[in-house]
Write a protein that holds these residues in place. Structure first.
Motif, PDB file in Angstrom:
ATOM      1  N   UNK A  29      21.313  44.949 -27.058  1.00  0.00           N
ATOM      2  CA  UNK A  29      22.145  45.858 -26.273  1.00  0.00           C
ATOM      3  C   UNK A  29      23.621  45.573 -26.507  1.00  0.00           C
ATOM      4  N   UNK A  30      24.372  46.637 -26.711  1.00  0.00           N
ATOM      5  CA  UNK A  30      25.796  46.516 -27.022  1.00  0.00           C
ATOM      6  C   UNK A  30      26.654  46.339 -25.777  1.00  0.00           C
ATOM      7  N   UNK A  99      16.315  50.433  -9.854  1.00  0.00           N
ATOM      8  CA  UNK A  99      17.258  49.921  -8.862  1.00  0.00           C
ATOM      9  C   UNK A  99      16.986  48.431  -8.634  1.00  0.00           C
ATOM     10  N   UNK A 100      18.047  47.661  -8.529  1.00  0.00           N
ATOM     11  CA  UNK A 100      17.900  46.226  -8.295  1.00  0.00           C
ATOM     12  C   UNK A 100      17.710  45.419  -9.569  1.00  0.00           C
ATOM     13  N   UNK A 101      17.667  46.087 -10.700  1.00  0.00           N
ATOM     14  CA  UNK A 101      17.542  45.408 -11.990  1.00  0.00           C
ATOM     15  C   UNK A 101      18.794  45.686 -12.802  1.00  0.00           C
ATOM     16  N   UNK A 102      19.067  44.824 -13.753  1.00  0.00           N
ATOM     17  CA  UNK A 102      20.138  45.072 -14.704  1.00  0.00           C
ATOM     18  C   UNK A 102      19.794  44.329 -15.985  1.00  0.00           C
ATOM     19  N   UNK A 103      20.415  44.758 -17.078  1.00  0.00           N
ATOM     20  CA  UNK A 103      20.160  44.141 -18.375  1.00  0.00           C
ATOM     21  C   UNK A 103      21.503  43.680 -18.927  1.00  0.00           C
ATOM     22  N   UNK A 107      21.105  41.504 -24.849  1.00  0.00           N
ATOM     23  CA  UNK A 107      19.675  41.321 -24.595  1.00  0.00           C
ATOM     24  C   UNK A 107      18.866  41.998 -25.698  1.00  0.00           C
ATOM     25  N   UNK A 108      17.871  41.291 -26.272  1.00  0.00           N
ATOM     26  CA  UNK A 108      17.056  41.906 -27.323  1.00  0.00           C
ATOM     27  C   UNK A 108      16.049  42.910 -26.769  1.00  0.00           C
ATOM     28  N   UNK A 109      15.921  44.022 -27.500  1.00  0.00           N
ATOM     29  CA  UNK A 109      14.934  45.059 -27.201  1.00  0.00           C
ATOM     30  C   UNK A 109      14.043  45.168 -28.436  1.00  0.00           C
ATOM     31  N   UNK A 110      12.737  45.027 -28.237  1.00  0.00           N
ATOM     32  CA  UNK A 110      11.787  45.087 -29.349  1.00  0.00           C
ATOM     33  C   UNK A 110      10.809  46.224 -29.092  1.00  0.00           C
ATOM     34  N   UNK A 111      10.648  47.076 -30.094  1.00  0.00           N
ATOM     35  CA  UNK A 111       9.677  48.175 -30.036  1.00  0.00           C
ATOM     36  C   UNK A 111       8.611  47.885 -31.081  1.00  0.00           C
TER      37      UNK A 111
END
Length: 126
Positions: A29-30, A99-103, A107-111
């Protein structure tokens, strides 16, 4: 001559072979993403297993495929992600951050895309 019951006898065998094609895509994530946000990441922002830039996401085979999405190494719930196959401006991954979460930024995102190519082979002999 009396009546007879004529019953042909056949032997059949069948075999189904599944050949999965697994493709993985990686992205960091940028910027940080707060809760209650939908993030859209274009396919061209991802890298493949070899570290090469991705031009498009592969299509999913109807009833013979699935995807896994991990954020920071944690598999995500199906309702939090949406995958669209295709090239730039079409292919993307959308992540709904509850809601209540954040990144955090970086942070790595893998698909992981898994497509199966089932092959059915049958034989009948008398």
């Amino acid at each position: 001559m009396g009546l007879k019951i004529i019953k042909p006898v056949y032997t059949s065998e069948s075999e189904i072979t599944l050949s999965p094609t697994v493709t993985r895509f990686f992205y960091e994530l940028e910027q940080a993403v707060p809760g209650e946000t939908i993030v859209k990441i274009d396919a061209t922002k991802f890298f493949d297993d070899a570290g090469d830039a991705v031009e498009s996401f592969p299509p999913l085979k109807l009833n013979n495929s699935f995807i896994n999405v991990s954020i920071n190494g944690v598999m995500q719930m199906e309702d939090n992600v949406a995958y669209t196959a295709g090239e730039k401006e079409i292919g993307n991954l959308m992540i709904t951050v509850p809601e209540g979460s954040d990144i955090a930024k970086g942070t790595p995102v893998i698909v992981e895309v898994i497509n199966f190519d089932p092959v059915y082979k049958a034989s009948v002999s008398e």
